[in-house]
Design an enzyme around this catalytic site. Structure first.
Site, PDB file in Angstrom:
ATOM      1  N   ILE A   1       0.829  -1.205   0.000  1.00 31.21           N
ATOM      2  CA  ILE A   1       0.000   0.000   0.000  1.00 31.21           C
ATOM      3  C   ILE A   1       0.865   1.258   0.000  1.00 31.21           C
ATOM      4  O   ILE A   1       0.639   2.180  -0.780  1.00 31.21           O
ATOM      5  CB  ILE A   1      -0.936   0.006   1.226  1.00 31.21           C
ATOM      6  CG1 ILE A   1      -1.887  -1.190   1.170  1.00 31.21           C
ATOM      7  CG2 ILE A   1      -1.733   1.301   1.302  1.00 31.21           C
ATOM      8  CD1 ILE A   1      -2.762  -1.323   2.391  1.00 31.21           C
ATOM      9  N   ALA A   2       1.856   1.317   0.889  1.00 30.60           N
ATOM     10  CA  ALA A   2       2.665   2.535   1.004  1.00 30.60           C
ATOM     11  C   ALA A   2       3.972   2.207   1.697  1.00 30.60           C
ATOM     12  O   ALA A   2       4.108   1.192   2.391  1.00 30.60           O
ATOM     13  CB  ALA A   2       1.898   3.609   1.784  1.00 30.60           C
TER      14      ALA A   2
ATOM     15  N   GLY B   1       7.044   4.118   4.182  1.00 36.50           N
ATOM     16  CA  GLY B   1       7.364   5.269   5.005  1.00 36.50           C
ATOM     17  C   GLY B   1       8.795   5.206   5.486  1.00 36.50           C
ATOM     18  O   GLY B   1       9.576   4.335   5.090  1.00 36.50           O
ATOM     19  N   GLY B   2       9.147   6.139   6.373  1.00 39.46           N
ATOM     20  CA  GLY B   2      10.511   6.204   6.856  1.00 39.46           C
ATOM     21  C   GLY B   2      10.883   5.063   7.777  1.00 39.46           C
ATOM     22  O   GLY B   2      12.059   4.738   7.924  1.00 39.46           O
ATOM     23  N   MET B   3       9.874   4.449   8.422  1.00 38.38           N
ATOM     24  CA  MET B   3      10.164   3.391   9.382  1.00 38.38           C
ATOM     25  C   MET B   3       9.596   2.043   8.985  1.00 38.38           C
ATOM     26  O   MET B   3      10.042   1.014   9.482  1.00 38.38           O
ATOM     27  CB  MET B   3       9.594   3.776  10.756  1.00 38.38           C
ATOM     28  CG  MET B   3      10.183   5.043  11.333  1.00 38.38           C
ATOM     29  SD  MET B   3       9.397   5.489  12.888  1.00 38.38           S
ATOM     30  CE  MET B   3       7.748   5.908  12.325  1.00 38.38           C
ATOM     31  N   ALA B   4       8.580   2.045   8.128  1.00 39.69           N
ATOM     32  CA  ALA B   4       7.896   0.792   7.830  1.00 39.69           C
ATOM     33  C   ALA B   4       7.265   0.842   6.449  1.00 39.69           C
ATOM     34  O   ALA B   4       7.115   1.905   5.854  1.00 39.69           O
ATOM     35  CB  ALA B   4       6.827   0.525   8.890  1.00 39.69           C
ATOM     36  N   THR B   5       6.897  -0.347   5.972  1.00 46.23           N
ATOM     37  CA  THR B   5       6.113  -0.494   4.741  1.00 46.23           C
ATOM     38  C   THR B   5       4.776  -1.106   5.105  1.00 46.23           C
ATOM     39  O   THR B   5       4.719  -2.032   5.917  1.00 46.23           O
ATOM     40  CB  THR B   5       6.842  -1.395   3.733  1.00 46.23           C
ATOM     41  OG1 THR B   5       8.117  -0.823   3.438  1.00 46.23           O
ATOM     42  CG2 THR B   5       6.044  -1.526   2.451  1.00 46.23           C
ATOM     43  N   VAL B   6       3.706  -0.576   4.528  1.00 46.23           N
ATOM     44  CA  VAL B   6       2.362  -1.063   4.833  1.00 46.23           C
ATOM     45  C   VAL B   6       1.864  -1.906   3.672  1.00 46.23           C
ATOM     46  O   VAL B   6       1.952  -1.501   2.511  1.00 46.23           O
ATOM     47  CB  VAL B   6       1.387   0.104   5.108  1.00 46.23           C
ATOM     48  CG1 VAL B   6      -0.008  -0.433   5.465  1.00 46.23           C
ATOM     49  CG2 VAL B   6       1.916   0.977   6.239  1.00 46.23           C
TER      50      VAL B   6
ATOM     51  N   ASP C   1       4.081  11.506  17.545  1.00 46.36           N
ATOM     52  CA  ASP C   1       4.340  11.808  16.127  1.00 46.36           C
ATOM     53  C   ASP C   1       3.026  12.144  15.427  1.00 46.36           C
ATOM     54  O   ASP C   1       2.715  11.602  14.377  1.00 46.36           O
ATOM     55  CB  ASP C   1       5.031  10.623  15.456  1.00 46.36           C
ATOM     56  CG  ASP C   1       5.668  11.015  14.116  1.00 46.36           C
ATOM     57  OD1 ASP C   1       5.871  12.228  13.890  1.00 46.36           O
ATOM     58  OD2 ASP C   1       5.962  10.118  13.315  1.00 46.36           O
TER      59      ASP C   1
END
Length: 650
Positions: free
Chosen positions: A24-25, A27-32, A141
């Site tokens: 789906i997306a 990010g800086g810390m994880a992938t969804v 955050d």
């Protein structure tokens, strides 16, 4: 390049439970990822931590602890956490899948929002934060990227506790700050500490951005923005957008006070103030670029009347960076020009900061070059559209279209798109192939002709049609051999869903009637009428003469037509009075005799009433379950003492 194929996790069954469908997306810390929980048969969002974090034991321990805390947070405006776990080198979080978009997407599409609409988004956000604060949890955050707006208008907050888990990683050290610079409170910048009032500060910045279309501070580097959070006061939104009501200015000022003691005590306190403001803010006229329609969270396009879009902040990655750099004003910010300060203070350049700034400039340039080379687009929602329209829409967005083999579906009309791979709202590279699965509509099968088959053969024939055997019942039917199908429910030829259970009615053949107690002649006549061959045997017995005392086959037995039936009767020699005299100690002259009336062919109810009025007891026996009397015993015209039991068969 096809990102779905390139991603090694897509298609993998994680932890023996979660089948990863698509990404789906990132990010800086994880992938969804979008995944299917095969144990509970539900779609979930799977957040997989980047390998650099997953390799850190301290992070994994803190991550698991924070996940357990967040899982206990049950609130309608919080994205629910279902599960957490590890699978080899993969550390993941299983969460509620929320179809929709982020608040950042809405800001990109619409720019600033009217005050009332901004409050209508902030109120559920503050409710979610308030619920967390009451349980001692801090988000750390808070930003538009972590606010999800569902397709049906709900507001959900995501990523509680993730920033706190990162604090445990070996990648962070004393003197580092963790968060998103644009929404980071002064105390997070200077000390790294965060409490519930830090979330309040971030919420105030978000409200500022919603009503103005931009963040209060911008700068050449993240460090310069962080410096302004520490040393500047957030300006009133009305200084940028004059029509912003004073109540919004006041709410933003209270939430973003530099001293935490001057802010609302927690998000619940700010929620009360936001609700009061919403109640008092008038329903204003729409801004020049808007139609004045009420804000709907699923809006996805800029309004056509908007001549120029206010500047919207770029995506805000969670930052891990040194705190010390922001304690001194970056060049060109605060006080006098840099040249004057150097002249008075004997300024000497900090070569470490100069080198760091140069590296950051290079990194920003490389990042821009990378994203310029790899253009991404969002897969449009094609489900429910005709195949022709879906192909046109996908091609218009720069995708290659492949139509897969169709699938049956109970809800989706034939010829419409049932699903796509990658799924809608997934971010993928332009030019990637989208596979469209057409719906074949609801699958229906015809109930086959099963008449005359035994139960096993009927089951096989049903299975060939994709049907199952349901309830099996037996009904007497002298015309059909025992055990063969006479009827089905649903009926033969009906169109039904695949997998439907079909009830079978089997023939019970002839069911042996109970003729015990009847006279020899009546029993023989009735059995012959029913299709039996009858053999009568007379024996000496204490029973009334010519009365059936036994039969073979036994009553209620299932037999085939033409079966030989043997009935045994008491010997017919002598009369009833002789039998009565031998079996009763009373003299005939002491017994009151009455003539038994003829009730044959009368209704069972009338016959019972008439016999009882004559002083007889009545017993009703079933032969055909009819409503009329077929036989009676004693026979009509015979004399019997009062209180004798008269048996009637119907």
């Amino acid at each position: 390049m096809d990102t779905t194929i390139a991603d090694p996790l897509v298609g993998r069954l994680l932890d023996g439970r979660y089948r990863i469908e698509s990404r789906i997306a990132r990010g800086g810390m994880a992938t969804v990822y979008l995944a299917l929980d095969i144990r509970l048969d539900r779609t979930v969002a799977l957040k997989v931590m980047h390998s650099s974090l997953a390799e850190d034991p301290a992070f994994v321990r803190r991550f698991i602890g924070e996940a357990k805390s967040v899982a206990s947070l049950s609130h309608p405006n919080v994205v629910h956490v279902f599960d957490q776990g590890t699978d080899g080198d993969v550390v993941y979080l299983s969460m509620e899948y929320v179809p929709g978009k982020t608040l950042r997407d809405v800001l990109r599409a619409r720019g600033r929002l009217p005050a009332r609409e901004a409050l209508e988004i902030m109120i559920p956000v503050l409710a979610a934060l308030g619920a967390a604060h009451q349980q001692g949890m801090v988000h750390r955050d808070m930003k538009p990227e972590n606010v999800l707006l569902t397709d049906d208008g709900r507001v959900k907050v995501v990523d509680f506790g993730l920033a706190r888990a990162i604090e445990a990683t070996n990648q962070t050290r004393t003197g580092m700050m963790i968060g998103t610079i644009g929404y980071m409170s002064p105390e997070q910048v200077t000390t790294g500490g965060a409490d519930v009032r830090s979330d309040v500060y971030a919420a105030g910045i978000m409200l500022f951005e919603l009503v103005t279309g931009r963040q209060p501070y911008d700068g050449e580097t993240p460090m310069s923005v962080a410096y302004r959070h520490v040393h500047d006061t957030v300006p009133p939104p009305s200084s940028l957008i004059p029509e912003v009501p004073p109540l919004i200015d006041t709410l933003v000022a209270q939430a973003t006070a530099r001293d935490p003691q001057d802010r609302p005590a927690d998000a619940s306190a700010m929620l009360v103030a936001a609700v009061d403001a919403h109640r008092m803010v008038p329903r204003e006229s729409s801004p020049p670029y808007s139609t004045g329609q009420h804000f709907m969270p699923n809006a996805s396009q800029p309004h056509p009347q908007q001549p120029s879009q206010p500047k919207v902040a770029a995506p805000n990655p969670t930052l891990v960076a040194p705190r010390a750099e922001v304690l001194t004003a970056p060049a060109g910010q605060g006080g006098e020009p840099p040249a004057h300060r150097r002249a008075r203070s004997g300024f000497r350049p900090n070569w470490f900061l100069v080198t760091l700034a140069a590296l950051m400039v290079v990194a920003v340039g490389l990042t821009g070059w990378y994203f310029a080379q790899n253009k991404y687009a969002i897969v449009p929602d094609l489900v429910g559209r005709s195949i022709a329209v879906a192909k046109s829409e996908a091609a218009k967005n720069g995708f290659v279209v492949k139509v897969a083999q169709g699938q049956y579906d109970e809800k989706m009309e034939e010829g419409k798109v049932l699903s796509t791979d990658p799924a809608s709202k997934t971010e993928v590279e332009i030019g990637q192939t989208i596979t469209i699965v057409p719906s074949l509509g609801a699958k229906r099968v015809t109930v086959p002709n099963l008449e005359g088959l035994d139960q096993n053969s009927a089951a096989v024939k049903l299975a060939e049609q994709g049907l199952k055997v349901g309830k099996v019942t037996k009904v007497a039917n002298p015309k059909v051999q025992r055990g063969l199908v006479t009827q089905t429910r649903p009926s033969i030829g009906d169109s039904v869903k695949e997998g439907t259970r079909v009830n079978l009615v089997l023939s019970a053949g002839l069911v042996m009637p109970d003729v015990s107690g009847m006279s020899k002649d009546e029993a023989a006549q009735f059995l012959t009428e029913q299709g039996f061959q009858v053999q009568v045997n007379e024996v000496d017995d204490d029973a009334e003469p010519c009365q059936v005392i036994s039969q073979n086959p036994r009553p209620k037995a299932e037999v085939d037509p033409g079966t030989m039936t043997s009935v045994t009767v008491s010997r017919c020699g002598g009369g009833w009075m002789d039998w009565f005299g031998k079996n009763n100690s009373q003299a005939e002259d002491q017994t009151e005799f009455r003539i038994v009336p003829n009730v044959v062919f009368k209704s069972v109810r009338d016959a019972t009433t008439e016999l009882q009025q004559q002083g007889y007891r009545v017993r009703v026996r079933n032969l055909t379950n009819g409503e009329q009397v077929r036989f009676q015993r004693p026979l009509a015209g015979e004399e019997r003492p009062a209180n004798t039991t008269v048996t009637i068969w119907r």
